[in-house]
Design an enzyme around this catalytic site. Structure first.
Site, mmCIF file in Angstrom:
data_model
loop_
_atom_site.group_PDB
_atom_site.id
_atom_site.type_symbol
_atom_site.label_atom_id
_atom_site.label_comp_id
_atom_site.label_asym_id
_atom_site.label_seq_id
_atom_site.Cartn_x
_atom_site.Cartn_y
_atom_site.Cartn_z
ATOM 1 N N ARG A 23 1.067 -1.470 0.449
ATOM 2 C CA ARG A 23 -0.061 0.011 0.006
ATOM 3 C C ARG A 23 0.825 1.067 -0.191
ATOM 4 O O ARG A 23 0.264 2.155 -1.058
ATOM 5 C CB ARG A 23 -0.603 -0.193 1.021
ATOM 6 C CG ARG A 23 -1.881 -1.030 1.460
ATOM 7 C CD ARG A 23 -2.544 -1.136 1.991
ATOM 8 N NE ARG A 23 -1.865 -1.552 3.434
ATOM 9 C CZ ARG A 23 -2.102 -1.673 5.005
ATOM 10 N NH1 ARG A 23 -3.442 -1.082 5.268
ATOM 11 N NH2 ARG A 23 -2.324 -2.004 5.655
ATOM 12 N N ASN A 41 -5.815 -2.769 1.799
ATOM 13 C CA ASN A 41 -6.147 -4.353 1.326
ATOM 14 C C ASN A 41 -7.674 -4.972 1.902
ATOM 15 O O ASN A 41 -8.168 -4.997 2.437
ATOM 16 C CB ASN A 41 -5.140 -4.685 3.061
ATOM 17 C CG ASN A 41 -3.316 -4.692 2.999
ATOM 18 O OD1 ASN A 41 -3.361 -4.441 2.189
ATOM 19 N ND2 ASN A 41 -2.975 -4.685 4.437
#
Length: 95
Positions: A23, A41
């Site tokens: 990320r 996620n």
């Protein structure tokens, strides 16, 4: 004069993509290219992202997601090109 075309990409990235800073890598890449949207996620272990920006900038960020950061092992990318909405002002990591 060339007009810059705006694009939107929606990705689901599969493989070893959680616990490897995917990320943060994606957010840094998107911000560097001036792309807006988000990354998060998923409970499945995958990573989902939406990118909006110029066609060339979005393409660069999408390409980076096929490789990911060191430690990631991308096994599949599900890529869709929905209609551009222009709904984001920044790029964020969603939790």
């Amino acid at each position: 004069m060339t007009q810059k075309r705006n694009k939107r990409a929606h990705l689901t990235i599969e493989g070893r993509v959680q616990g490897v800073c995917f990320r943060a890598f994606t957010a840094e890449t998107a911000r560097r290219e001036g792309v807006r949207g988000w990354v998060r996620n998923l409970d499945s272990g995958d990573v989902e992202a939406v990118f909006e920006g110029t066609e060339s900038a979005v393409s660069k960020v999408v390409a980076a997601c096929y490789k990911g950061p060191p430690g990631a092992l991308v096994t599949n990318v599900k890529l869709k090109w929905p209609e551009y909405k222009g709904e984001f002002e920044t790029f964020s990591i969603r939790y």
